[in-house]
Design a protein around this motif. Sequence first.
Motif, short mmCIF file in Angstrom:
data_model
loop_
_atom_site.label_atom_id
_atom_site.label_comp_id
_atom_site.label_asym_id
_atom_site.label_seq_id
_atom_site.Cartn_x
_atom_site.Cartn_y
_atom_site.Cartn_z
N GLY A 1 -36.57 22.13 -13.48
CA GLY A 1 -37.64 22.86 -12.81
C GLY A 1 -38.33 21.90 -11.86
N PHE A 2 -38.73 22.38 -10.68
CA PHE A 2 -39.19 21.49 -9.62
C PHE A 2 -40.37 22.15 -8.90
N ASP A 3 -41.45 21.36 -8.70
CA ASP A 3 -42.61 21.91 -8.00
C ASP A 3 -43.48 20.76 -7.49
N CYS A 4 -44.38 21.07 -6.59
CA CYS A 4 -45.32 20.08 -6.04
C CYS A 4 -46.70 20.70 -5.90
N GLU A 5 -47.72 19.84 -5.89
CA GLU A 5 -49.09 20.27 -5.65
C GLU A 5 -49.72 19.36 -4.60
N TRP A 6 -50.59 19.94 -3.79
CA TRP A 6 -51.32 19.17 -2.80
C TRP A 6 -52.67 19.86 -2.54
N VAL A 7 -53.51 19.17 -1.81
CA VAL A 7 -54.83 19.70 -1.49
C VAL A 7 -54.78 20.28 -0.08
N ASN A 8 -55.16 21.54 0.04
CA ASN A 8 -55.26 22.15 1.38
C ASN A 8 -56.56 21.72 2.05
N ASN B 1 -26.17 16.27 -7.68
CA ASN B 1 -25.62 16.86 -8.90
C ASN B 1 -26.71 17.22 -9.90
N ILE B 2 -27.95 16.84 -9.61
CA ILE B 2 -29.09 17.28 -10.42
C ILE B 2 -29.79 18.37 -9.62
N ILE B 3 -29.68 19.60 -10.08
CA ILE B 3 -30.17 20.75 -9.32
C ILE B 3 -31.66 20.97 -9.61
N LYS B 4 -32.45 21.10 -8.53
CA LYS B 4 -33.89 21.29 -8.65
C LYS B 4 -34.23 22.72 -8.27
N VAL B 5 -34.69 23.50 -9.25
CA VAL B 5 -34.92 24.93 -9.01
C VAL B 5 -36.41 25.24 -8.97
N GLY B 6 -36.76 26.22 -8.15
CA GLY B 6 -38.14 26.66 -8.00
C GLY B 6 -38.20 27.73 -6.93
N GLY C 1 -29.98 18.90 -3.61
CA GLY C 1 -29.72 19.73 -4.79
C GLY C 1 -30.80 20.75 -5.09
N THR C 2 -31.62 21.14 -4.10
CA THR C 2 -32.61 22.17 -4.36
C THR C 2 -31.95 23.55 -4.33
N LEU C 3 -32.47 24.45 -5.15
CA LEU C 3 -31.92 25.81 -5.22
C LEU C 3 -33.06 26.79 -5.48
N ASP C 4 -33.20 27.78 -4.61
CA ASP C 4 -34.27 28.76 -4.76
C ASP C 4 -33.93 29.73 -5.90
N LEU D 1 -25.57 27.45 -1.16
CA LEU D 1 -26.99 27.77 -1.05
C LEU D 1 -27.91 26.61 -1.40
N PHE D 2 -27.33 25.50 -1.79
CA PHE D 2 -28.16 24.34 -2.10
C PHE D 2 -28.85 23.83 -0.84
N ASP D 3 -30.10 23.44 -1.00
CA ASP D 3 -30.90 22.85 0.09
C ASP D 3 -31.08 23.80 1.26
N GLN D 4 -31.06 25.10 0.96
CA GLN D 4 -31.25 26.11 2.00
C GLN D 4 -32.56 26.85 1.78
#
Length: 334
Positions: free
Chosen positions: A141-148, A194-199, A225-228, A322-325
């Motif tokens: 599972g993959f995610d990020c946080e930032w301040v707007n 090869n390590i898939i990051k989904v979110g 390796g990102t995957l929606d 579909l990776f990294d798309q």
Amino acid sequence: MAGRNRNAQDETIATIATLAAGAAVGYGCYKVFKSIFSSEDTQQNRPISSSQSQPSRSSSFGSMLQSAAVAYHSAQNSDNLSIQPNDDDDYETHPQLVPFQRNSPYSFPKESKIYVVNTIEECRYAMRELKSHCDLYNVLGFDCEWVNKSQWEGGRQKVALLQFATHRGLCVVIRLCKLRYIPSELKNILMDRNIIKVGISPSNDAQYLCQDYFEWGDARDHIAGTLDLRYVANVAKCYDGNISLAKMANRYLNVILDKDISVRCSDWDASNLDNAQIQYAAKDAIIAIELFKHFAEIIEPTSLFGSNLSRLETILRKFSTLFDQEYDEDWEYK
């Protein structure tokens, strides 16, 4: 650590016993030597005043045995022998451990826990454990946080948090705003295709990370390796529109994600994160991997006879293009 303390106690006891036995043998040899080569006349012709008298060997030996007995007793009854940590202990590199608050009937992994990473050393420790989980199930599972920034300024500040979650419930919340640089252990995870990051929209998060923490190239040069998750839901025939992670969690896992704006728009760059922030950040990544597992079970049900790795490979092959798309709402699985 308790096992090492017990080993240290056993070694101490063995050493004391060996020394005591050696001393006993040595003293016996001394007595035999003295009886053969010394005479009473010689001893009588060697007057020694009481003020110059030497300590008795038998007395010294008795004291040594007494000391040995005391040391043995102490070793047997001590639960906290002082042991200098070595490199394998990673004594001062453990990240902050925060219990994961489930607050849901959903069956999260029993081992679920959160590491909050504030230093380079803590990051290295966490990445080693994370990688060991990926060796068994190479999806995160993959995610990020930032301040707007304010509505007058527009835009955003640098990515403050990067979150990963494994299939076993380990979530690592990395405070990028606290790190002096991105260590190689983290770079290797990010760059490993090869390590898939989904979110949800993980390619956008990857692009922001690249802009903020890498000096050249685009996201694909540094994060692979990102995957929606919406593609995965589509293949599982569970997708009926461009919905959010929170709606997916509610619909398919019966989990309600608290999207309180006071937490969602809080100060992710703060000196210390409070528990509400930590739980919020961790759950986004944990829900992402749990949703993937849910959809994967529909796409390719677990078999009693096949291996999990081969099953996972079969599933991931369906998304090879579909990776990294960025997500395309018009895409349909055929």
